[in-house]
Design an enzyme around this catalytic site. Structure first.
Site, PDB file in Angstrom:
ATOM      1  N   CYS A  79       0.843  -1.194   0.000  1.00 52.41           N
ATOM      2  CA  CYS A  79       0.000   0.000   0.000  1.00 52.41           C
ATOM      3  C   CYS A  79       0.886   1.255   0.000  1.00 52.41           C
ATOM      4  O   CYS A  79       1.659   1.460  -0.920  1.00 52.41           O
ATOM      5  CB  CYS A  79      -0.995  -0.036   1.156  1.00 52.41           C
ATOM      6  SG  CYS A  79      -2.340   1.166   0.981  1.00 52.41           S
ATOM      7  N   HIS A 184      -3.783  -4.717  -0.434  1.00 54.36           N
ATOM      8  CA  HIS A 184      -3.406  -5.315   0.857  1.00 54.36           C
ATOM      9  C   HIS A 184      -3.482  -6.842   0.761  1.00 54.36           C
ATOM     10  O   HIS A 184      -4.576  -7.402   0.841  1.00 54.36           O
ATOM     11  CB  HIS A 184      -4.336  -4.832   1.966  1.00 54.36           C
ATOM     12  CG  HIS A 184      -4.108  -3.428   2.388  1.00 54.36           C
ATOM     13  ND1 HIS A 184      -3.200  -3.074   3.363  1.00 54.36           N
ATOM     14  CD2 HIS A 184      -4.668  -2.276   1.957  1.00 54.36           C
ATOM     15  CE1 HIS A 184      -3.207  -1.771   3.525  1.00 54.36           C
ATOM     16  NE2 HIS A 184      -4.093  -1.256   2.680  1.00 54.36           N
ATOM     17  N   GLU A 186      -2.762  -8.935   2.997  1.00 52.98           N
ATOM     18  CA  GLU A 186      -3.258  -9.461   4.276  1.00 52.98           C
ATOM     19  C   GLU A 186      -4.768  -9.315   4.428  1.00 52.98           C
ATOM     20  O   GLU A 186      -5.356  -9.883   5.354  1.00 52.98           O
ATOM     21  CB  GLU A 186      -2.531  -8.774   5.443  1.00 52.98           C
ATOM     22  CG  GLU A 186      -2.986  -7.367   5.783  1.00 52.98           C
ATOM     23  CD  GLU A 186      -2.448  -6.292   4.866  1.00 52.98           C
ATOM     24  OE1 GLU A 186      -2.695  -5.106   5.161  1.00 52.98           O
ATOM     25  OE2 GLU A 186      -1.789  -6.599   3.849  1.00 52.98           O
TER      26      GLU A 186
END
Length: 202
Positions: A79, A184, A186
């Protein structure tokens, strides 16, 4: 050991948890010596470019990350962490990045239709432009999760993937051992875990 750089911004512990889910050991650290000795480095980041760049430099960790990347340590920015890899950002002024990749970070509002919301928040498909070990478990059209108002441009040399959001926006970059994801991993389910798995196996 994968080291997630802690310089005061970023979704650090969800990243660490994601690595744990794939059986990879990751450590969150603000210790320059630990980061310098890392086998692989993750540079996270959320928020404003100027503030993040200042925190990274004031902590002394900018030079540590640059030196590690220059000696060949695999480095992935996520990011805002990806945006910091470039030469400069035009987010509310012009601010210097780490200069590890050629390119600039600019406002997506200048290139997307006025009826599309900024920031881009949500799932979008990846359009893969070239093969790279980071995407060895990723296929064309896989969906990942974005939250951003700015994007990297003038980075054709490192362009790995784009997404379509009223314009073709940079989604991932890679040049040698330096990589970045605007999205992202995650927060991107199994697709994101597959990208983190590929990074851990570099």
């Amino acid at each position: 050991m994968i080291v997630i750089v802690d310089y005061g911004v970023g979704n650090l512990f969800s990243l660490k948890s994601s690595f744990a889910m794939i059986g990879a050991e990751a450590q969150v650290s603000a210790d320059a010596e630990v980061i310098a000795k890392a086998e692989k480095i993750i540079l996270p980041g959320v928020g404003a470019f100027e503030d993040a760049a200042k925190k990274l430099r004031d902590s002394g960790l900018a030079d540590v990350v640059i030196e590690a990347a220059n000696k060949g340590t695999p480095l992935m920015g996520i990011c805002l962490g990806m945006q910091l890899l470039f030469e400069e950002s035009h987010e509310f002024g012009v601010h210097k990045g780490l200069g590890l990749l050629p390119g600039r970070v600019v406002a997506m509002s200048d290139v997307i239709p006025a009826d599309l919301k900024v920031p881009q928040i949500g799932w979008n498909a990846l359009h893969i432009h070239k093969e790279h070990p980071l995407f060895k478990n990723t296929k064309e059209g896989d969906f990942v999760y974005f939250v951003h108002s700015f994007y990297a441009t003038d980075c054709d040399d490192s362009l790995l993937a784009t997404c379509e959001y009223g314009a073709e926006l940079t989604a991932a970059v890679a040049k040698g051992n330096v990589m970045g994801c605007q999205f992202h991993p995650e927060k991107s389910g199994e697709v994101g875990l597959n990208i983190l798995r590929a990074f851990s196996e570099l």
